[in-house]
Design an enzyme around this catalytic site. Structure first.
Site, short mmCIF file in Angstrom:
data_model
loop_
_atom_site.label_atom_id
_atom_site.label_comp_id
_atom_site.label_asym_id
_atom_site.label_seq_id
_atom_site.Cartn_x
_atom_site.Cartn_y
_atom_site.Cartn_z
N ASN A 13 -6.43 -2.19 -0.33
CA ASN A 13 -6.40 -1.93 -1.76
C ASN A 13 -6.67 -3.25 -2.49
O ASN A 13 -5.88 -4.19 -2.39
CB ASN A 13 -5.03 -1.36 -2.14
CG ASN A 13 -4.96 -0.99 -3.60
OD1 ASN A 13 -5.42 -1.74 -4.45
ND2 ASN A 13 -4.38 0.15 -3.90
N HIS A 53 -8.06 1.66 -7.47
CA HIS A 53 -7.45 2.63 -8.39
C HIS A 53 -8.03 2.39 -9.79
O HIS A 53 -7.74 1.37 -10.42
CB HIS A 53 -5.93 2.40 -8.39
CG HIS A 53 -5.15 3.38 -9.21
ND1 HIS A 53 -3.78 3.37 -9.27
CD2 HIS A 53 -5.55 4.39 -10.03
CE1 HIS A 53 -3.36 4.33 -10.07
NE2 HIS A 53 -4.42 4.96 -10.57
N THR A 111 11.13 12.70 -8.25
CA THR A 111 12.25 11.75 -8.30
C THR A 111 12.01 10.57 -7.35
O THR A 111 12.45 9.47 -7.60
CB THR A 111 13.57 12.44 -7.93
OG1 THR A 111 13.33 13.31 -6.85
CG2 THR A 111 14.15 13.21 -9.09
N1 PXP Z 1 -1.30 3.61 -1.88
C1 PXP Z 1 -1.19 3.99 -3.18
C2 PXP Z 1 -1.37 5.43 -3.51
C3 PXP Z 1 -0.92 3.05 -4.19
O1 PXP Z 1 -0.82 3.45 -5.46
C4 PXP Z 1 -0.77 1.70 -3.83
C5 PXP Z 1 -0.49 0.69 -4.88
O2 PXP Z 1 -1.58 0.45 -5.66
C6 PXP Z 1 -0.92 1.35 -2.48
C7 PXP Z 1 -1.16 2.33 -1.53
C8 PXP Z 1 -0.82 -0.06 -2.04
O3 PXP Z 1 0.43 -0.59 -2.29
P1 PXP Z 1 0.71 -2.13 -2.08
O4 PXP Z 1 -0.16 -2.86 -3.05
O5 PXP Z 1 2.16 -2.27 -2.36
O6 PXP Z 1 0.32 -2.46 -0.67
#
Ligand code: PXP
Length: 252
Positions: A13, A53, A111
């Protein structure tokens, strides 16, 4: 008998790279660091997919980023998105390989912090259908909750992404960690038995990951913050390679 080894995939991500850029260049249409360049380094290091995202408030990833990602990503583009008309329209044109529907507003959240699929089953099913008709797979980001998983299966989604935020949050508390791990194991088993493929993500890092490996049936992990944080010190490619090295030890 030795448990069967299966390749656990890593989706990186890259939102947090855009967060750093926006901290300085918000609204300017340019700036560093470039999340698209980061995505290319992740792929060069062996990541199996890139996750971004596009939020309704455009707090980090911008529209131009997702279009450039679509051009350069060679592996698999996973667009995280709200179940919102404006973003659905973009996704249908962008055609990522997969979308992961996530909650952005308070009312869409269970929740435990995942998507409230029970409350929004009808509209999530309609969005799932539109995406599948366009050749895009669908994942739902949900807490390991029996009712939410059952509802996710009813929408016809291909994947769920189990929300590991609570597990990560309580990692240092042995009792709470064990409770959450049990829920994740049960959730993965339930989802698998309903024909859903199981991803996981949120708050995963180089330290807590090995404990999460008790969860069966995992296909892909989406990890952002810990990799981007590590990359500040060792570079993006090394940070991704180190995470892949940890993930090699997963036995499905
Ligand atoms: N999966 C989803 C659906 C998320 O919203 C996020 C956060 O953006 C992540 C994975 C990754 O989370 P992190 O940045 O804490 O590794």
């Amino acid at each position: 008998m030795r448990p069967m080894s299966s390749l656990l995939k890593l989706g990186v991500n890259i939102d947090h790279v855009a967060t750093i850029r926006e901290a300085r260049y918000r609204g300017r249409g340019f700036g560093e660091p470039d999340p698209v360049a980061a995505a290319q380094l992740c792929e060069a290091a062996g990541a199996h997919g890139i996750t971004a995202h596009l939020r309704e408030d455009r707090r980090h990833i911008q529209d131009r980023d997702v279009w450039r990602l679509r051009e350069v990503v060679q592996t698999r583009l996973n667009l995280e998105m709200a179940n919102a008309p404006e973003i659905i329209e973009i996704a249908l044109k962008l055609k990522p390989e997969i979308v992961c529907l996530v909650p952005e507003r308070r009312l869409e959240v269970t929740t435990e912090g995942g998507l409230d699929v029970v409350a929004a089953e009808k509209s999530l099913t309609a969005t799932r259908q539109k995406m599948n008709d366009a050749g895009i797979e669908v994942s739902l980001f949900i807490a390991p909750d029996e009712k939410q998983i059952a509802a996710a299966a009813r929408t016809g989604a291909q994947f769920i992404e189990l929300h590991t935020g609570t597990f990560a949050e309580h990692f240092d508390d042995e009792k709470k960690r064990a409770v959450e791990l049990k829920r994740l194991v049960g959730g993965a088993q339930q989802a698998h038995s309903l024909g859903l493929k199981v991803n996981a993500g949120h708050g995963l890092n180089y330290e807590n990951l090995t404990t999460l490996f008790q969860v069966p049936h995992l296909v892909e992990l989406n990890i952002g913050h810990s990799i981007v944080s590590r990359a500040v010190f060792v570079g993006m490619e090394t940070a991704v390679r180190e995470m892949l090295a940890v993930m090699k030890n997963y036995r499905a």
